[in-house]
Write a protein that holds these residues in place. Structure first.
Motif, PDB file in Angstrom:
ATOM      1  N   GLN A 195      25.783 -24.248 -47.258  1.00  0.00           N
ATOM      2  CA  GLN A 195      24.984 -23.646 -48.655  1.00  0.00           C
ATOM      3  C   GLN A 195      25.969 -23.848 -49.795  1.00  0.00           C
ATOM      4  O   GLN A 195      26.998 -23.648 -49.744  1.00  0.00           O
ATOM      5  CB  GLN A 195      24.474 -22.412 -48.445  1.00  0.00           C
ATOM      6  CG  GLN A 195      23.939 -21.819 -49.748  1.00  0.00           C
ATOM      7  CD  GLN A 195      23.603 -20.355 -49.538  1.00  0.00           C
ATOM      8  OE1 GLN A 195      24.174 -19.398 -48.556  1.00  0.00           O
ATOM      9  NE2 GLN A 195      22.348 -19.861 -50.109  1.00  0.00           N
ATOM     10  N   GLN A 229      27.184 -30.554 -46.271  1.00  0.00           N
ATOM     11  CA  GLN A 229      25.981 -31.107 -45.875  1.00  0.00           C
ATOM     12  C   GLN A 229      24.649 -30.228 -46.096  1.00  0.00           C
ATOM     13  O   GLN A 229      23.879 -29.852 -45.299  1.00  0.00           O
ATOM     14  CB  GLN A 229      26.117 -31.496 -44.555  1.00  0.00           C
ATOM     15  CG  GLN A 229      27.122 -32.521 -44.134  1.00  0.00           C
ATOM     16  CD  GLN A 229      27.230 -32.901 -42.608  1.00  0.00           C
ATOM     17  OE1 GLN A 229      26.375 -32.361 -41.900  1.00  0.00           O
ATOM     18  NE2 GLN A 229      28.146 -33.427 -42.234  1.00  0.00           N
ATOM     19  N   SER A 230      24.848 -29.508 -47.455  1.00  0.00           N
ATOM     20  CA  SER A 230      23.573 -28.554 -47.496  1.00  0.00           C
ATOM     21  C   SER A 230      22.339 -29.190 -47.826  1.00  0.00           C
ATOM     22  O   SER A 230      21.291 -28.704 -47.740  1.00  0.00           O
ATOM     23  CB  SER A 230      24.259 -27.829 -48.936  1.00  0.00           C
ATOM     24  OG  SER A 230      24.320 -28.634 -49.985  1.00  0.00           O
ATOM     25  N   ALA A 288      21.097 -31.542 -46.080  1.00  0.00           N
ATOM     26  CA  ALA A 288      20.499 -31.423 -44.765  1.00  0.00           C
ATOM     27  C   ALA A 288      20.452 -30.119 -44.119  1.00  0.00           C
ATOM     28  O   ALA A 288      20.079 -29.796 -43.039  1.00  0.00           O
ATOM     29  CB  ALA A 288      21.657 -32.196 -43.791  1.00  0.00           C
ATOM     30  N   GLY A 289      20.586 -29.032 -44.838  1.00  0.00           N
ATOM     31  CA  GLY A 289      20.198 -27.589 -44.478  1.00  0.00           C
ATOM     32  C   GLY A 289      21.392 -26.949 -43.587  1.00  0.00           C
ATOM     33  O   GLY A 289      21.317 -25.883 -43.084  1.00  0.00           O
ATOM     34  N   LYS A 290      22.575 -27.650 -43.381  1.00  0.00           N
ATOM     35  CA  LYS A 290      23.657 -27.099 -42.702  1.00  0.00           C
ATOM     36  C   LYS A 290      24.563 -25.993 -43.476  1.00  0.00           C
ATOM     37  O   LYS A 290      24.585 -25.047 -42.968  1.00  0.00           O
ATOM     38  CB  LYS A 290      24.699 -28.198 -42.251  1.00  0.00           C
ATOM     39  CG  LYS A 290      23.971 -29.164 -41.387  1.00  0.00           C
ATOM     40  CD  LYS A 290      24.909 -30.122 -40.541  1.00  0.00           C
ATOM     41  CE  LYS A 290      24.331 -30.826 -39.477  1.00  0.00           C
ATOM     42  NZ  LYS A 290      25.229 -32.040 -38.756  1.00  0.00           N
ATOM     43  N   GLY A 320      20.607 -29.713 -52.864  1.00  0.00           N
ATOM     44  CA  GLY A 320      21.506 -29.145 -51.896  1.00  0.00           C
ATOM     45  C   GLY A 320      22.259 -28.010 -52.570  1.00  0.00           C
ATOM     46  O   GLY A 320      23.125 -27.572 -52.065  1.00  0.00           O
ATOM     47  N   ARG A 347      23.533 -16.674 -47.653  1.00  0.00           N
ATOM     48  CA  ARG A 347      22.495 -16.371 -46.580  1.00  0.00           C
ATOM     49  C   ARG A 347      22.962 -14.907 -46.090  1.00  0.00           C
ATOM     50  O   ARG A 347      22.133 -14.229 -45.639  1.00  0.00           O
ATOM     51  CB  ARG A 347      23.097 -17.554 -45.724  1.00  0.00           C
ATOM     52  CG  ARG A 347      22.573 -18.805 -46.148  1.00  0.00           C
ATOM     53  CD  ARG A 347      23.202 -19.997 -44.983  1.00  0.00           C
ATOM     54  NE  ARG A 347      22.328 -21.023 -45.402  1.00  0.00           N
ATOM     55  CZ  ARG A 347      22.720 -22.325 -44.818  1.00  0.00           C
ATOM     56  NH1 ARG A 347      23.830 -22.421 -43.935  1.00  0.00           N
ATOM     57  NH2 ARG A 347      22.216 -23.486 -45.389  1.00  0.00           N
ATOM     58  N   GLU A 368      22.026 -24.369 -55.041  1.00  0.00           N
ATOM     59  CA  GLU A 368      21.295 -23.362 -55.685  1.00  0.00           C
ATOM     60  C   GLU A 368      21.894 -22.971 -56.920  1.00  0.00           C
ATOM     61  O   GLU A 368      22.992 -22.381 -56.693  1.00  0.00           O
ATOM     62  CB  GLU A 368      20.828 -22.314 -54.606  1.00  0.00           C
ATOM     63  CG  GLU A 368      20.186 -22.743 -53.421  1.00  0.00           C
ATOM     64  CD  GLU A 368      20.554 -21.754 -52.253  1.00  0.00           C
ATOM     65  OE1 GLU A 368      19.940 -20.553 -52.470  1.00  0.00           O
ATOM     66  OE2 GLU A 368      20.745 -22.002 -51.068  1.00  0.00           O
TER      67      GLU A 368
END
Length: 238
Positions: free
Chosen positions: A104, A97-98, A100-102, A118, A140, A120
């Motif tokens: 990565q 769920q990257s 949605a920001g959860k 989602g 992160r 990088e």
């Protein structure tokens, strides 16, 4: 190119797939090209990838591995080595769920890759000097929960040379995984039938609680590829 169809069968997930296709203009193609074209035309995973909007049929390899072993959890941090064209990254981004920001997803390949929500991605050879440090700087907190490697070197046609090349990449990926994984993390790496090299197996068995070989259904039966799956990462004592 004209095609002739006959028969039918079930595709991935039990859905109806396309009729079997044979090339009628075979004389226009070299035998090896004809076999590749017919295999592509009749491959249910190729058809499924187009239907589902996947970057490649390889996406289903990771999907099937994860369906069985439950590696990709919401919020997890994933590194995808040899990511282009992006099939594995697509599956990883969806499941952690990257978007949605959860979670990565950080991806690397020396080939260009179209942007994915989602994910990088950097266009860089993983074996190049500074590549591993660049990847770590993107995470992160410099750590990952899962390292995936579907890397493969261009084939030479010489079996032993090709085996050594792909095993060298698998070994590099495994050492990177041991450098960035959090306790309990997992590593999935492409190897070849004929056995994972002893040095690689010794490393994985020392640093992970469980090590096994897996061959998902999406991996073609006539392919020599396997995947080594290592779970339960154990950092070295300091």
């Amino acid at each position: 190119m004209t095609k002739k169809a006959s028969g039918s069968s079930k595709g991935p997930g039990g859905g109806q797939r396309q009729m079997h296709v044979r090339l009628k203009t075979a004389r226009k193609h070299r035998p090896s090209s004809q076999r590749w074209l017919e295999r592509q035309l009749n491959d249910p995973y190729v058809a499924a990838s187009k239907r589902d909007g996947m970057r490649s049929r390889a996406a289903y390899k990771l999907k099937e591995i994860d369906d069985k072993h439950r590696l990709l959890k919401p919020g997890a941090v994933v590194v995808d080595l040899g990511a282009a064209p992006g099939g594995w990254s697509q599956i990883a981004a969806e499941r952690v769920q990257s978007v949605a920001g959860k979670g990565q997803v950080v991806a690397i390949d020396y080939l260009a890759m179209e942007p994915l929500p989602g994910v990088e991605a950097i266009e860089l050879d993983f074996t190049a000097e500074g590549a591993e440090a660049r990847l770590k700087s993107m995470l992160r907190d410099g750590r990952a929960d899962i390292v995936l490697s579907d890397m493969a070197a261009p084939t030479t046609g010489h079996t032993r040379t090709d085996h050594l090349r792909i095993m060298g990449l698998a070994e590099s990926a495994a050492y990177f995984a041991c450098d960035v994984l959090r306790p309990g993390g997992a590593f999935v790496g492409k190897v070849l039938q004929g056995g994972t090299e002893r040095e690689l197996l010794d490393l994985l068995k020392k640093r992970f609680a469980k090590v096994q070989h897996v061959k998902p259904p999406a991996s073609r039966a006539d392919s020599a590829e396997l995947y080594v799956l290592a779970t339960g990462f154990r950092p070295e004592s300091t």
